[in-house]
Design an enzyme around this catalytic site. Structure first.
Site, PDB file in Angstrom:
ATOM      1  CD  GLU A 155     -19.561  -6.436   6.572  1.00  0.00           C
ATOM      2  OE1 GLU A 155     -18.896  -5.482   6.123  1.00  0.00           O
ATOM      3  OE2 GLU A 155     -19.578  -7.571   6.029  1.00  0.00           O
ATOM      4  NE  ARG A 191     -21.603  -6.828   2.296  1.00  0.00           N
ATOM      5  CZ  ARG A 191     -20.413  -7.142   1.798  1.00  0.00           C
ATOM      6  NH1 ARG A 191     -19.326  -6.784   2.423  1.00  0.00           N
ATOM      7  NH2 ARG A 191     -20.308  -7.836   0.690  1.00  0.00           N
ATOM      8  CE  LYS A 237      -4.276  -1.543   2.229  1.00  0.00           C
ATOM      9  NZ  LYS A 237      -5.172  -1.358   3.383  1.00  0.00           N
TER      10      LYS A 237
END
Length: 634
Positions: free
Chosen positions: A374, A402, A286
């Site tokens: 989730e 979700r 990243k």
């Protein structure tokens, strides 16, 4: 930014333009693309670290595959800026995430190269598998590629898709390539060369053909076949962590350096020619190429505008900034944890976004980051509640969608005392429709045993969280992104009165008591402004469920028009709750319901979006005047 600075990139208007470039030119293109990306995002704000990490991978994918004929499905979506730049949208980057401008995520209506819209995680493998099998059913020769991050691989949906992809359909295995963009580990230089060699070897036709031939021969001698299979798995497992993906039916290749085009391109070319499900493990960093982002990828994940030469600089405020609702939640969580040892905090991979950093530092044993999962987070909270603990699930409104089945079956049906802290409720701004918390009021209030609180400001947010925590059943507290009205936040843990709203402005008797505005949440403050202009009564309702029915009935008896205002969808929302309460009481009174329209609200500056939805003070006032005028004419 002038195109003269980017001699190669300025000539790339579509992926076909880069397919004739030499390897050295592709490396130069990567350098230009990374610089253009950095300069663009520094001017508009947006996701940076993740996009800097996918520059070479994006170039390699478009170089090897015949996009858009071949399908690229990106996951999560905030790693697709290089993809957008290379697919004809370079000149639209200055409009990124602005009203009327380019989305920060893939959108099918934005480009034919965006094959699947996504902004929530872990959907790419399922979608790409559907595309692969769709091509197979239609007799079309095309490749489907899912690019998924290592964080997104923590979600159960990704593994459900892998499980489904590893079995034949109508006797034929799907031609699917899954690229795991792993940016949470690094490849040291000595291992890199070996990995490049192994990747080329294991993705090549010779290796594949030799392995399949050996399997056919050894199948005639089952004991030898099993021995060879185990030897292959263990030998491969010593240098690559791919056994689990092989068990799903994929041919695993990697890990390889995701910033090395000399490794990426030949490996992808080999995999392109193979039949059946393939899995390529790519390691990226990243923030790659911009030292400040490499050193702190979290800070540069989604920065605002900044000077790339200087980096992120915290502005020195003239006066102390107002706390955000997220910060209010984070402080409340720490304070309540100090007061009650039963409290545990749960987040589905959103520690920073949900304001749980300090809680994690102070109470590491009571902090649970379950990854991008989730559904698991909600059921896990239910299990903790069964053992006498008091779980607080910090989750964005749009992410709770979700886990709706788990909310109903695993928490509400069993009436377990779980607190849901719903951040990013209502309009969120630049992230757009995928992150808009528009539906939580409607989908929570219809569930038995559930309660829903809508605090109006920072002080009420803390009081609402305390009130929710004190209950012995599941409760959701919704609050928006950013700061509120600037109301001082109390330091104690006193809850607000359960199920009670309050009148914040009383219309003058001479006005004839025509209008009562019932405000749910932070829209109380524009409602108060509208109330001043209209000389209307304004109530701060605080609770959607349990609704303060007595207050509703009182206001209905004293006024000609009831106006319900909420930063959520009108269908099934708080206004519907008011109308239902009046109907149940046999009271025939007109109700004007103001909320988010029956459409997906696009990205843009939040205040502008509220105005366009008619939910600022002027919009509320105008809607009421229009209704009153229509009533008078009738």
């Amino acid at each position: 930014m002038t195109t003269m600075t980017y001699p190669l990139l300025s000539k790339i208007d579509q992926p076909a333009d880069l397919r004739h470039l030499s390897r050295s030119e592709l490396r130069q293109l990567a350098t230009e693309l990374r610089e253009y990306l950095l300069q663009s995002v520094s001017r508009t704000g947006g996701h940076l670290s993740s996009n800097l990490g996918t520059v070479e991978l994006t170039i390699a994918l478009h170089h090897v595959f015949q996009t858009p004929h071949d399908r690229l499905v990106w996951d999560v979506g905030h790693q697709t800026y290089p993809h957008k730049i290379l697919t004809g949208r370079r000149d639209r980057m200055p409009t990124l995430r602005q009203f009327g401008g380019m989305s920060g995520f893939p959108r099918r209506d934005e480009s034919e190269y965006d094959t699947f819209g996504t902004a929530h995680s872990s959907t790419s493998i399922s979608a790409a598998l559907g595309m692969a099998l769709g091509a197979q059913l239609r007799g079309e020769a095309r490749k489907a590629v899912a690019i998924i991050g290592d964080g997104a691989m923590t979600a159960g949906m990704a593994f459900e898709a892998l499980n489904n992809a590893g079995v034949p359909h109508a006797g034929k295995m799907p031609n699917l390539l899954v690229v795991l963009n792993d940016n949470d580990m690094s490849i040291s230089p000595p291992v890199g060369a070996l990995n490049r060699h192994l990747a080329r070897l294991m993705s090549g036709r010779f290796y594949t053909a030799a392995r399949e031939s050996a399997k056919q021969v050894l199948k005639n001698a089952p004991p030898l076949f099993e021995l060879a299979k185990r030897l292959e798995e263990h030998a491969k497992g010593m240098v690559v962590p791919g056994t689990i993906f092989e068990e799903f039916g994929f041919n695993y290749v990697g890990p390889i350096d995701g910033h090395d085009l000399d490794s990426l391109i030949p490996t992808l070319e080999n995999l392109r020619e193979l039949e059946g499900p393939q899995f390529l493990h790519v390691v990226t960093k990243k923030g790659y190429g911009y030292k400040l982002a490499e050193a702190d990828p979290i800070a540069y994940h989604g920065p605002g505008k900044f000077d790339p030469a200087v980096g992120l600089v915290k502005p020195v405020p003239v006066e102390p900034p107002k706390p955000t609702f997220t910060q209010v939640f984070g402080q409340w969580l720490c304070d309540m944890a100090a007061a009650d040892s039963r409290l545990v905090g749960i987040t589905p991979a959103m520690r920073e976004g949900s304001g749980m950093v300090e809680f994690h530092q102070k109470y590491p044993g009571r902090y649970f980051d379950v990854g991008i999962a989730e559904q698991h987070a909600v059921t896990f909270a239910g299990g903790l509640a069964c053992e006498g603990l008091k779980p607080v699930v910090a989750i964005y409104s749009t992410f709770l969608q979700r886990a709706y089945d788990q909310l109903i079956h695993d928490v509400a049906l069993q009436n377990l005392p779980v607190v849901f802290a719903l951040d990013r409720a209502g309009i969120v701004g630049a992230d757009g429709a995928t992150h808009m918390g528009a539906f939580d009021i409607a989908f929570v209030r219809c569930v038995p045993n559930m309660s829903m609180l809508t605090p109006a400001d920072e002080a009420e947010c803390r009081q609402a969280l305390s009130a929710a925590y004190a209950q012995n059943h599941p409760v959701a507290v919704r609050y928006p992104r950013g700061a509120g009205a600037g109301v001082p936040v109390p330091t104690d843990l006193t809850p607000m009165p359960w199920g009670k709203g309050e009148v914040r402005r009383q219309a003058a008797p001479a006005a004839g008591q025509r209008v009562a505005i019932l405000a749910f949440g932070t829209l109380l403050y524009p409602a108060l402004q509208a109330g001043e202009a209209l000389d209307a009564t304004v109530a701060n309702m605080r609770f959607v469920k349990p609704l303060d029915v007595e207050l509703v009935k009182q206001l209905a008896a004293e006024h000609d028009l009831i106006v319900a205002v909420e930063e959520g969808c009108v269908q099934g929302g708080a206004g519907s709750a008011v109308a239902e309460a009046l109907a149940a009481a046999g009271i025939a009174k007109p109700v004007l319901m103001l909320g988010l329209p029956d459409e997906f609200v696009e990205h843009g500056e939040p205040a502008r979006l509220l105005s366009l939805c008619g939910l600022d003070a002027a919009g509320i006032e105008q809607a009421v005047r229009t209704r009153l005028a229509a009533t008078d004419r009738a």
